[in-house]
Motif scaffolding. Structure first.
Motif, PDB file in Angstrom:
ATOM      1  N   ILE A  93      -3.253 -20.014  14.524  1.00 16.37           N
ATOM      2  CA  ILE A  93      -2.691 -18.850  13.834  1.00 16.37           C
ATOM      3  C   ILE A  93      -3.209 -17.584  14.505  1.00 16.37           C
ATOM      4  CG2 ILE A  93      -2.561 -17.618  11.627  1.00 16.37           C
ATOM      5  CD1 ILE A  93      -3.228 -20.354  10.264  1.00 16.37           C
ATOM      6  N   VAL A  94      -2.285 -16.708  14.888  1.00 17.98           N
ATOM      7  CA  VAL A  94      -2.706 -15.444  15.495  1.00 17.98           C
ATOM      8  C   VAL A  94      -2.161 -14.286  14.669  1.00 17.98           C
ATOM      9  CG1 VAL A  94      -0.741 -15.215  17.111  1.00 17.98           C
ATOM     10  CG2 VAL A  94      -2.941 -14.188  17.683  1.00 17.98           C
ATOM     11  N   HIS A  95      -2.961 -13.224  14.589  1.00 17.23           N
ATOM     12  CA  HIS A  95      -2.503 -11.970  13.981  1.00 17.23           C
ATOM     13  C   HIS A  95      -2.344 -10.978  15.116  1.00 17.23           C
ATOM     14  CE1 HIS A  95      -4.335 -14.213  10.684  1.00 17.23           C
ATOM     15  NE2 HIS A  95      -3.426 -13.608   9.923  1.00 17.23           N
ATOM     16  N   THR A  96      -1.115 -10.525  15.327  1.00 17.01           N
ATOM     17  CA  THR A  96      -0.822  -9.814  16.574  1.00 17.01           C
ATOM     18  C   THR A  96      -1.576  -8.498  16.699  1.00 17.01           C
ATOM     19  OG1 THR A  96       1.159  -8.845  15.578  1.00 17.01           O
ATOM     20  CG2 THR A  96       1.439 -10.876  16.863  1.00 17.01           C
ATOM     21  N   ALA A  97      -1.992  -7.911  15.575  1.00 14.78           N
ATOM     22  CA  ALA A  97      -2.801  -6.690  15.654  1.00 14.78           C
ATOM     23  C   ALA A  97      -4.167  -6.928  15.018  1.00 14.78           C
ATOM     24  CB  ALA A  97      -2.081  -5.532  14.974  1.00 14.78           C
ATOM     25  N   GLY A  98      -4.596  -8.180  14.961  1.00 13.21           N
ATOM     26  CA  GLY A  98      -5.860  -8.506  14.299  1.00 13.21           C
ATOM     27  C   GLY A  98      -5.612  -8.744  12.815  1.00 13.21           C
ATOM     28  N   GLY A 132      -5.146  -8.710   9.102  1.00 19.82           N
ATOM     29  CA  GLY A 132      -5.179  -7.736   8.017  1.00 19.82           C
ATOM     30  C   GLY A 132      -5.125  -6.282   8.466  1.00 19.82           C
ATOM     31  N   ARG A 133      -4.988  -6.051   9.763  1.00 19.47           N
ATOM     32  CA  ARG A 133      -5.033  -4.667  10.262  1.00 19.47           C
ATOM     33  C   ARG A 133      -3.666  -4.002  10.107  1.00 19.47           C
ATOM     34  NH1 ARG A 133      -9.627  -4.616  11.282  1.00 19.47           N
ATOM     35  NH2 ARG A 133     -10.748  -6.417  12.084  1.00 19.47           N
ATOM     36  N   ARG A 134      -3.718  -2.687   9.851  1.00 21.37           N
ATOM     37  CA  ARG A 134      -2.457  -1.972   9.684  1.00 21.37           C
ATOM     38  C   ARG A 134      -2.601  -0.494  10.037  1.00 21.37           C
ATOM     39  NH1 ARG A 134      -2.905  -0.021   4.416  1.00 21.37           N
ATOM     40  NH2 ARG A 134      -4.867  -0.689   3.547  1.00 21.37           N
ATOM     41  N   PRO A 135      -3.247  -0.209  11.177  1.00 21.37           N
ATOM     42  CA  PRO A 135      -3.254   1.186  11.619  1.00 21.37           C
ATOM     43  C   PRO A 135      -1.846   1.575  12.066  1.00 21.37           C
ATOM     44  CG  PRO A 135      -4.099  -0.202  13.364  1.00 21.37           C
ATOM     45  CD  PRO A 135      -3.870  -1.102  12.179  1.00 21.37           C
ATOM     46  N   ARG A 136      -1.530   2.862  11.928  1.00 20.69           N
ATOM     47  CA  ARG A 136      -0.203   3.337  12.321  1.00 20.69           C
ATOM     48  C   ARG A 136       0.016   3.282  13.816  1.00 20.69           C
ATOM     49  NH1 ARG A 136       4.427   4.477   9.201  1.00 20.69           N
ATOM     50  NH2 ARG A 136       3.666   3.290   7.426  1.00 20.69           N
ATOM     51  N   THR A 167       2.230  -7.581  19.083  1.00 14.14           N
ATOM     52  CA  THR A 167       3.235  -7.396  18.033  1.00 14.14           C
ATOM     53  C   THR A 167       4.628  -7.304  18.646  1.00 14.14           C
ATOM     54  OG1 THR A 167       1.600  -6.263  16.672  1.00 14.14           O
ATOM     55  CG2 THR A 167       3.917  -5.938  16.083  1.00 14.14           C
ATOM     56  N   HIS A 226       0.860  -1.194   0.000  1.00 17.13           N
ATOM     57  CA  HIS A 226       0.000   0.000   0.000  1.00 17.13           C
ATOM     58  C   HIS A 226       0.888   1.233   0.000  1.00 17.13           C
ATOM     59  CE1 HIS A 226      -2.600  -3.066   2.052  1.00 17.13           C
ATOM     60  NE2 HIS A 226      -3.463  -2.610   1.175  1.00 17.13           N
TER      61      HIS A 226
END
Lengths: 497, 497
Positions: free
Chosen positions: A207-212, A214-218, A227, A134
């Motif tokens: 499987i874990v996504h450390t910030a949820g 697909g999330r990518r807030p600054r 994270t 992005h």
């Protein structure tokens, strides 16, 4: 959006081609470890015949990094192609209580990939996609087979780059796993500041996504910062299968310079004053006289053999002029030489290649020897004292250890060149590195600024953190990996019950 | 080095003076909660007669923050004076299984200090020392009673400052606990990037230093990143009793400007392009037409009632000129007005006071009402869409919610002004905030950029993280606080067994 790194004819990476199905080795490996035929069948059904290797060469290649720690090959190496395969493989390991050791590029420096208790090495080189770029949001997501240089090559036409640069062409997920940094950290931060999200496969295969996902807030305040818990966890809490990274605009202009000083103090004072003056310096690297001498020889340079700073400035043409003037005024007021310039890309690249080749330059001082890098980091003001004392210690103990450091962060390395066949010298090096680490600890510092703990610094970590700190780390480990399957024996050295 | 904040005659903070030893309240409180006489005696023997309060006013004052969440007073408030007292008090609570709720300044926005299960509020205001200032290392350590403004007043003559600025004069340890940020984050980062070390008292009273006792290296790879685990943990993992912070040189020059735009899109496009151009902007704040109108009225300003950016530039005089020119070229190419300048300190302060008073300006739109702030954060490129959709939603649902945002980070707030006595309106606000959060989640964002989860966002956190993420958070909580004593009911909403 899914973008292949190699868009043309895809070349299979070497492990798949040099697969050695050696029966003898297989039996030797599997007899002791519990990696029996049913486990191997399960692995093959997940990632294919080619995705499982018992070959001795492959296992040895995956049992060591670039450190002096001795090779501890895993019983088997698997080459998953996607997170689903990583998860399925991990579930098999979990069921059979087999250790899991994640492997990126093997460029670590603390023995982090050794299979201390045998088990299964997860080589992640076949997961090599750059995902979800992005440009307008300055972020990108990569799989663990993507290296720093591969990402920057991929980004070339976008006007963006990823600046964290440990020297080696490491895997970005591996860099996240060791909390790596390097020469640009003084301006752009370390992996700690530049990872937005991680996809991690846990010891039980979930499987874990450390910030949820697909999330990518600054920025975020959404619960515990998972994270940064996984950044620097060295494979002991899970397998990083994706990392979302901050990107930066490529500066309009860059210029590098070299400056010699009459003393270590003068070089470090210049660094502190440059930072105090608010110069947004991109790189400020210290090389001691021994190191610059080695670099001169190895890279055919001819810098004065004195304590030296390599500097780099990023910005607009106009702001560069001002940055450089301020820095030059400061260095000259500390007795520094005139700047020797590297303005064009080629000269700059040659300069930084020489800096990054310091490791090989050090090795070339004593052909046939091995290198071991120390990695202490102290508050800036303590740098002159610790470097001076360390140089005295090296001379006193007849050791070869040129010094190079990310002096803007207070982090420096003695590149110890040592004869591995001389146990007496090895012992002297061991004692020296312990003294150095304790010197750093006594000066409010750490025994590792960027290489991690791995095998080599587990005892020092206990001194650094104290018993309660270690106990907290151990309880986090126990919470996420109760069976101690994830890269066992690294960071923490608890005895098994 | 131990430096008192108030060097002259020290004024006892108000809780000690307005102590109400009301027997009736004491009995009511203690009957249900287990805070019996023996516990109170133990507390008093630790922090003195004055250091324990059962007074209704004191308890109520400590049972709420600045949010609309209803007051949940603790059974008792204790006022420890040092970490040893905090530890001893926590041991008593641990022994008697009493909830512990840390309290800084009560300026939180998500109900984080409510005593959901009764228990003991640890008010940390009497620990108000600035410790260990190291100007040459750009770091300082503070106790939890030290606020952001108090620290910057203390630093005034050093040429240094601490830039993280959430608006409220919050306690710095409280800011660490909520992972706060604010207007300067786009340049200087959030608490995540600016905390070097924490001293934390755990649920069992033991004391941990997240980066090792007294350590303050600028970077470290020494084991798990405990510092960033406790940053943002909202008192649910331990009580932060010291924080070591990064400091920055006060810029040679600062200048602020205001610019109006024909549309939200034009304002956000200008932000993205300014960041892409590498302008190291210090603040870039968005106010929508409703917000600027409210600010005009409240702070006697006269800005055009349009989508507006408040900008601030930090640097040398020369670099400022260049930064401003680049930014102004960009804003004008997007149809922005000429910059209205605030160059002198007084005008700048007035401008930022107006921005920070947005909360009160919003409240003044409907006297007698209460304010509730939303806090979503999305990738930059999604901002125009989410802001436009959100404004439509507000109009459609007849809600007052002026928008102000840290647009450089993608983080914005609707300052909902709501009549707490109108349950129908309260319900509409509730549904609106849920829709807004889900809109952010659907755009790869988070439901909270800087306010934390507290009470209000526990359900949304589950949607944001997914079940495995929540499970990982819960297992970390269980590992460090197995009896669920630390600020129970916040962040995670697990049912008790």
């Amino acid at each position: 959006m899914l973008l292949g790194l190699t868009r043309g004819g895809r070349v299979l990476p070497s492990p798949r081609r040099c697969l050695l199905h050696c029966r003898h080795i297989k039996s030797a490996a599997t007899a002791a470890s519990g990696v029996g035929d049913s486990v191997l069948s399960a692995f093959r059904s997940i990632c294919g015949e080619d995705g499982v290797s018992l070959g001795e060469a492959v296992r040895e290649q995956h049992g060591k990094d670039e450190s002096v720690h001795r090779c501890r090959p895993p019983d088997v190496v698997v080459f998953p192609r996607c997170v689903e395969e990583v998860s399925a493989l991990a579930k098999v390991c979990h069921k059979h209580r087999l250790p899991i050791i994640p492997f990126g590029t093997g460029t670590g420096l603390e023995g982090g990939v050794g299979a201390m208790k045998g088990g299964v090495c997860f080589s992640l080189r076949n997961m090599e996609q750059v995902l979800d770029l992005h440009p307008e949001d300055f972020d990108v997501t990569v799989e663990p087979g993507v290296t720093r240089k591969a990402l920057n090559a991929y980004l070339r036409d976008t006007g963006l780059w990823f600046p964290v640069d440990p020297g080696a062409d490491a895997s970005l997920c591996g860099m996240a796993a060791t909390s790596a940094s390097g020469t640009n950290a003084v301006r752009y931060g370390t992996m700690r500041e530049n990872v937005i999200n991680l996809e991690v496969v846990l010891a039980d295969g979930s499987i874990v996504h450390t910030a949820g996902k697909g999330r990518r807030p600054r920025k975020t305040s959404a619960g515990y910062n998972l994270t940064n818990l996984f950044v620097g966890s060295e494979g002991t809490l899970g397998i990083i299968t994706k990392t979302t990274l901050c990107l930066y605009g490529i500066p309009e202009a860059m210029v590098s310079a070299v400056c010699s000083f009459p003393s270590v103090q003068a070089a470090v004072d210049s660094t502190v004053q440059t930072l105090q003056a608010g110069v947004p310096i991109a790189r400020i690297e210290f090389l001691d006289d021994v190191m610059i001498d080695a670099c001169n020889r190895f890279s055919s340079l001819s810098y004065p053999v004195n304590p030296t700073l390599f500097l780099e400035f990023h910005g607009s043409e106009q702001s560069l002029e001002e940055q450089v003037k301020t820095a030059e005024d400061i260095t000259q007021s500390n007795g520094g030489s005139d700047f020797q310039w590297a303005r064009d890309t080629e000269t700059r690249n040659r300069l930084w290649k020489a800096r990054h080749d310091a490791w090989y330059a050090a090795l070339a001082l004593r052909p046939g020897c091995k290198a071991y890098s120390t990695d202490v980091c102290v508050p800036l003001s303590r740098l002159p004292q610790i470097i001076v004392e360390t140089k005295e210690d090296l001379i006193e103990n007849r050791l070869t250890g040129p010094i190079a450091g990310h002096v803007g962060d207070g982090n420096f390395h003695c590149l110890m060149v040592v004869d591995p066949n001389d146990p007496e010298e090895m012992h002297r090096v061991h004692l020296f590195t312990e003294r150095l680490a304790r010197r750093a600890l006594a000066m409010d510092g750490t025994c590792t600024g960027e290489h991690g703990v791995g095998l080599g610094k587990r005892a020092l970590l206990c001194e650094e953190m104290g018993p309660v700190g270690i106990q907290v780390m151990q309880s986090l480990k126990d919470a996420l990996d109760p069976n101690n399957l994830m890269n066992p024996g690294k960071i923490l050295q608890r005895e098994e019950p």
